[in-house]
Design an enzyme around this catalytic site. Structure first.
Site, mmCIF file in Angstrom:
data_model
loop_
_atom_site.group_PDB
_atom_site.id
_atom_site.type_symbol
_atom_site.label_atom_id
_atom_site.label_comp_id
_atom_site.label_asym_id
_atom_site.label_seq_id
_atom_site.Cartn_x
_atom_site.Cartn_y
_atom_site.Cartn_z
ATOM 1 N N SER A 214 0.985 -1.821 -33.059
ATOM 2 C CA SER A 214 1.672 -1.358 -34.264
ATOM 3 C C SER A 214 3.125 -1.023 -33.942
ATOM 4 O O SER A 214 3.409 -0.325 -32.971
ATOM 5 C CB SER A 214 0.977 -0.112 -34.814
ATOM 6 N N ARG B 269 1.358 10.126 -31.437
ATOM 7 C CA ARG B 269 2.101 9.110 -30.685
ATOM 8 C C ARG B 269 3.312 9.649 -29.916
ATOM 9 O O ARG B 269 4.248 8.910 -29.629
ATOM 10 C CB ARG B 269 2.541 7.936 -31.567
ATOM 11 N N GLU C 255 7.215 3.125 -33.608
ATOM 12 C CA GLU C 255 6.252 3.553 -32.578
ATOM 13 C C GLU C 255 6.624 2.891 -31.251
ATOM 14 O O GLU C 255 6.535 3.497 -30.196
ATOM 15 C CB GLU C 255 4.832 3.156 -32.985
HETATM 16 C C1 FAD Z 1 -2.845 -5.420 -29.071
HETATM 17 C C2 FAD Z 1 -2.366 -3.994 -28.970
HETATM 18 C C3 FAD Z 1 -3.112 -2.972 -29.551
HETATM 19 C C4 FAD Z 1 -2.680 -1.643 -29.473
HETATM 20 N N1 FAD Z 1 -3.453 -0.679 -30.056
HETATM 21 C C5 FAD Z 1 -3.068 0.612 -29.955
HETATM 22 C C6 FAD Z 1 -3.874 1.658 -30.540
HETATM 23 O O1 FAD Z 1 -4.919 1.421 -31.124
HETATM 24 N N2 FAD Z 1 -3.437 2.929 -30.426
HETATM 25 C C7 FAD Z 1 -2.280 3.256 -29.773
HETATM 26 O O2 FAD Z 1 -1.939 4.443 -29.685
HETATM 27 N N3 FAD Z 1 -1.510 2.284 -29.212
HETATM 28 C C8 FAD Z 1 -1.871 0.988 -29.279
HETATM 29 N N4 FAD Z 1 -1.098 0.011 -28.712
HETATM 30 C C9 FAD Z 1 0.189 0.368 -28.092
HETATM 31 C C10 FAD Z 1 0.144 0.601 -26.560
HETATM 32 O O3 FAD Z 1 -0.911 -0.107 -25.954
HETATM 33 C C11 FAD Z 1 0.041 2.081 -26.225
HETATM 34 O O4 FAD Z 1 1.154 2.795 -26.701
HETATM 35 C C12 FAD Z 1 -0.104 2.319 -24.724
HETATM 36 O O5 FAD Z 1 -0.489 3.649 -24.491
HETATM 37 C C13 FAD Z 1 1.181 2.031 -23.953
HETATM 38 O O6 FAD Z 1 0.879 2.079 -22.565
HETATM 39 P P1 FAD Z 1 1.684 1.177 -21.522
HETATM 40 O O7 FAD Z 1 1.149 1.484 -20.171
HETATM 41 O O8 FAD Z 1 1.686 -0.235 -21.923
HETATM 42 O O9 FAD Z 1 3.128 1.818 -21.662
HETATM 43 P P2 FAD Z 1 4.538 1.053 -21.736
HETATM 44 O O10 FAD Z 1 4.608 0.238 -22.965
HETATM 45 O O11 FAD Z 1 4.830 0.396 -20.447
HETATM 46 O O12 FAD Z 1 5.508 2.311 -21.893
HETATM 47 C C14 FAD Z 1 5.459 3.110 -23.047
HETATM 48 C C15 FAD Z 1 6.188 4.416 -22.743
HETATM 49 O O13 FAD Z 1 5.436 5.142 -21.775
HETATM 50 C C16 FAD Z 1 6.256 5.458 -20.669
HETATM 51 N N5 FAD Z 1 5.421 5.446 -19.450
HETATM 52 C C17 FAD Z 1 4.656 4.432 -18.966
HETATM 53 N N6 FAD Z 1 4.074 4.809 -17.816
HETATM 54 C C18 FAD Z 1 4.483 6.081 -17.562
HETATM 55 C C19 FAD Z 1 4.235 7.017 -16.512
HETATM 56 N N7 FAD Z 1 3.449 6.741 -15.453
HETATM 57 N N8 FAD Z 1 4.830 8.235 -16.589
HETATM 58 C C20 FAD Z 1 5.640 8.550 -17.633
HETATM 59 N N9 FAD Z 1 5.920 7.715 -18.648
HETATM 60 C C21 FAD Z 1 5.332 6.489 -18.613
HETATM 61 C C22 FAD Z 1 7.328 4.379 -20.641
HETATM 62 O O14 FAD Z 1 8.469 4.825 -19.927
HETATM 63 C C23 FAD Z 1 7.575 4.173 -22.123
HETATM 64 O O15 FAD Z 1 8.454 5.151 -22.612
HETATM 65 C C24 FAD Z 1 -1.487 -1.327 -28.787
HETATM 66 C C25 FAD Z 1 -0.747 -2.351 -28.183
HETATM 67 C C26 FAD Z 1 -1.172 -3.666 -28.268
HETATM 68 C C27 FAD Z 1 -0.374 -4.746 -27.599
#
Ligand code: FAD
Length: 304
Positions: free
Chosen positions: A226, A177, A296
């Protein structure tokens, strides 16, 4: 933070695609968060480079938002510029190349659509990324995954930074993560490579995983997945459940009855509600088990 000339410069670069004092709650999966001073929707690498140059010159604070599915944005919002990638950053191309399925994706492409396309070409291992709701950039930054993680499939990554605004290749290392990707790097595009397998078998395995997720995750209420990382050799959800935290509430934030590592927004929860609840759960686990759970979800912005 941003003076009149900074605002004018953003309008010069982005026109109607920059908004000021934009509430961020609609852009997060928790539906929580105060306003961004400037909310910039950036549609190409050239536009992003222009913004990065302005940020560098003026030393402006900024933050890049993905799909907002792993973020707790403070009720006071985010000072400076919040970047959201769109346009050409959303492109995805999936192709069978010899023994591999190769995915070329912009950073704002949504993981669920990418996963579905890759599965239909037989990308072995893609099921591990099924059901993760974020963007490609967020998945890379977080090294998102389940039994297998995003980083295992990365072939190349291009980023843009304030000091080096043109897209350039980097080779981060991937951990549970998190990654060594520089804090000031915006992921612009990524290439992933999977071993090629029988598409029907890959799709079937993926569907099975999606069904299991639906049964075990509280998807009816806004959440951010999570909240805590699993500590070595254990599960955060098991520890939270063991202290009896399921159903605990602060304001409209509630520890899910279905999955103890999820906090759901029952309607109108504030970032402070969630932060207080997380702190309470963390304290209870530390007192009972001597384990300090690590977050996380990323906290960002001003908490009141
Ligand atoms: C229902 C649900 C289920 C989930 N299941 C999982 C799972 O099974 N496994 C898991 O690992 N996660 C899970 N997640 C968490 C989440 O979806 C992941 O961490 C996902 O990768 C976050 O992506 P995001 O685009 O939403 O990032 P954001 O939440 O928008 O940002 C997260 C971080 O990434 C950075 N970021 C975003 N875009 C960029 C970019 N282009 N360049 C550099 N940095 C960037 C942001 O600045 C921030 O620090 C879940 C979430 C939900 C709501």
């Amino acid at each position: 933070m941003l003076d009149g000339s900074d605002r004018a410069r953003l309008v010069d670069i982005l026109g109607e695609y920059v908004r000021f004092d934009e509430p961020l709650a609609p852009y997060t999966s928790w539906k929580i968060g105060g306003p961004a001073d400037a909310f910039a929707t950036v549609r190409s690498e050239d536009e992003l480079a222009a913004i990065m140059r302005t940020i560098f010159k003026r030393k402006l604070p900024w933050f890049v938002l993905g799909s907002g599915s792993n973020l707790l944005v403070g009720d006071g919002g985010i000072r400076g510029i919040v970047l959201r990638l769109a346009g050409s950053f959303a492109e995805v191309a999936v192709a069978r190349e010899g023994e591999h399925v190769v995915v070329r994706a912009g950073a704002s492409a949504g993981m669920p659509a990418l996963v579905a396309q890759a599965a239909s070409q037989g990308a072995l291992g893609i099921g591990s990324l099924a059901g993760i709701p974020g963007s490609v950039g967020g998945a890379l930054r977080m090294n998102a995954g389940t039994d297998r993680e995003f980083g295992e499939f990365v072939r190349d990554v291009y980023v843009q930074t304030p000091a080096k605004p043109a897209a350039h290749a980097v080779t981060p290392q991937y951990f549970y993560r998190h990654t060594t990707l520089a804090r000031d790097a915006v992921v612009a595009r990524v290439t992933l490579a999977f071993d090629a397998a029988d598409p029907a078998a890959v799709r079937e395995e993926m569907q099975g995983r999606l069904v299991r997720r639906k049964a075990t995750q509280p998807l009816a209420f806004p959440n951010a997945g999570s909240c805590f990382r699993n500590p070595p050799g254990d599960k955060a959800g098991r520890l939270v459940e063991a202290v009896g935290a399921k159903g605990w509430r602060e304001g409209a934030a509630e520890v899910s009855e279905l999955h103890a590592n999820f906090i759901v927004n029952r309607g109108g929860a504030s970032a402070s509600d969630v932060a207080c609840l997380l702190a309470r759960v963390r304290r209870a686990v530390a007192e009972r088990f001597g384990i300090e759970l690590e977050l996380e979800v990323h906290f960002v912005g001003a908490f009141t």
